[in-house]
Design an enzyme around this catalytic site. Structure first.
Site, PDB file in Angstrom:
ATOM      1  N   CYS A 113       0.812  -1.228   0.000  1.00  0.00           N
ATOM      2  CA  CYS A 113       0.000   0.000   0.000  1.00  0.00           C
ATOM      3  C   CYS A 113       0.846   1.279   0.000  1.00  0.00           C
ATOM      4  CB  CYS A 113      -0.952   0.015   1.195  1.00  0.00           C
ATOM      5  SG  CYS A 113      -2.119  -1.343   1.151  1.00  0.00           S
ATOM      6  N   HIS A 249      -3.527   7.299   2.229  1.00  0.00           N
ATOM      7  CA  HIS A 249      -3.891   5.969   1.735  1.00  0.00           C
ATOM      8  C   HIS A 249      -5.293   5.653   2.243  1.00  0.00           C
ATOM      9  CE1 HIS A 249      -4.041   1.838   0.796  1.00  0.00           C
ATOM     10  NE2 HIS A 249      -3.859   1.411   2.026  1.00  0.00           N
ATOM     11  N   ASN A 279     -10.119  -0.113  -0.504  1.00  0.00           N
ATOM     12  CA  ASN A 279      -8.662  -0.038  -0.410  1.00  0.00           C
ATOM     13  C   ASN A 279      -8.060  -0.603  -1.698  1.00  0.00           C
ATOM     14  OD1 ASN A 279      -5.949  -0.395   0.134  1.00  0.00           O
ATOM     15  ND2 ASN A 279      -6.258  -1.287   2.155  1.00  0.00           N
TER      16      ASN A 279
END
Ligand code: UT7
Length: 322
Positions: A113, A249, A279
């Site tokens: 990520c 994020h 996500n």
């Protein structure tokens, strides 16, 4: 002195939208649980024939168009991804071929990520040392391919997508500082424990799935991101109030809110896309950045903080003047 500046952004989301209501028919969950715990309402899922490179190409073409350059002007391609099309060549080389570019350096970067933040920092260093003038930096993922669709603890969280920026040499400071970190001791908390060298059997059996101890990851993420914000502000001699936009994020609305609170930043200065994107790992920051540039929230001259946390653990930030 040469600096690097974002001169164009682009994003792409696959057509198929998977809603919380649809997930209710797949696992024992509810729209209320998912929304309360994560802030997610829906996510996009790549079509069976769509690969990470397809998503990356669409986002890259939009970023190149927004930058007002042509593809052959690009002299560096970095694709941050955890879900590459194939073992090799890299997705960056596949993308280079699609864009009709030859000769420039092209490679993938894997920091899960945090991948896009890592890639942006690497591209900035290429530009500041004179090794590149126009870098295409992409975050692209088809995470739906590594999800166990019977595991309600993970399948409600992730989505597919791609975001891209063109980072170019400039006389004026664009990227002000970058801060990258990793601590591999946390491997067991968030992992896909299958791969090439450990054995291809799980991959072949379609069992290469995300395993996550969500509550533990959550706690470390909140604490770590708080420290990362302090580190970034101190390195630049800035007050938290000097930041115009936080582009975090997009893993969980509650994590995003905790970071904004730590910065005393009202939520209307935070770009939040998690409700529609879920996500998307390395794609989440460039996708959110592109949304806020295109809808006019992020304006030229704004100070923007990008920050991410992910498996590894890896975490990092980029402070930039847009
Ligand atoms: O991008 C990389 C970094 N990743 C992250 O930052 C993710 C970090 N973690 C999180 O976002 C959160 O921990 C989750 C959203 C994954 C989970 O939220 P939570 O508030 O930490 O819930 P929990 O894992 O503590 O689970 C609470 C309960 C459990 O039931 P019991 O044991 O209390 O009876 C779970 O079994 O909720 C249950 N649960 C669900 N219920 C309905 C877990 N998943 C679901 C679900 N629907 N999808």
């Amino acid at each position: 002195m040469t600096h690097s500046q974002v001169i164009g952004t682009g994003g792409y989301l696959p057509e198929k939208v998977l809603t919380n209501a649809e997930l209710e028919t797949m696992v024992e969950t509810s729209d209320a649980w998912i929304f309360e715990r994560t802030g997610i309402r829906e996510r996009h899922i790549a079509a069976p024939e769509q690969t990470t490179c397809d998503l990356a190409e669409a986002a890259a073409r939009r970023a190149i168009e927004a930058a007002g350059i042509s593809a052959p002007d690009i002299d560096l391609i970095i694709v941050a991804t955890t879900t590459p099309d194939q073992v090799f060549p890299s997705t960056a080389c596949l993308l280079q071929q699609r864009l009709g570019i030859q000769g420039c350096a092209a490679f993938d970067l894997q920091a899960v990520c945090t991948g896009f933040v890592y890639a942006l920092d690497v591209a900035d260093k290429f530009i500041r040392t004179g090794s590149a003038r126009h870098a295409l930096v992409v975050g692209a993922e088809t995470l739906s391919r590594i999800i166990d669709w019977s595991d309600r603890g993970t399948c409600v969280l992730f989505g597919d997508g791609a975001g891209a920026v063109v980072l170019s040499a400039s006389d004026k400071p664009g990227i002000l500082s970058s801060h990258l970190h990793a601590d591999g001791r946390y491997e067991p908390l968030l992992t896909v424990p299958a791969g090439i060298s450990r054995g291809y059997d799980k991959v072949q059996a379609g069992q290469a799935f995300i395993h996550m101890q969500g509550r533990e990851v959550f706690k470390v993420a909140v604490n770590t991101l708080g420290g990362l914000v302090d580190e970034t502000m101190q390195a630049n001699g800035l007050q938290r109030s000097d930041v115009d936009w936080l582009v975090p994020h997009q893993a969980n609305y509650r994590i995003i809110e905790a970071t904004a609170k730590k910065m005393s930043l009202p939520m209307d200065r935070v770009v939040v896309t998690v409700q529609e994107h879920g996500n998307t790992s390395a794609a989440s920051i460039p996708l959110a950045f592109d949304v806020a540039v295109r809808d006019g929230r992020i304006q030229r001259g704004d100070t923007v903080l990008l920050e991410a946390f992910g498996a590894g653990f890896t975490w990092g930030s980029v402070l930039l003047n847009y």
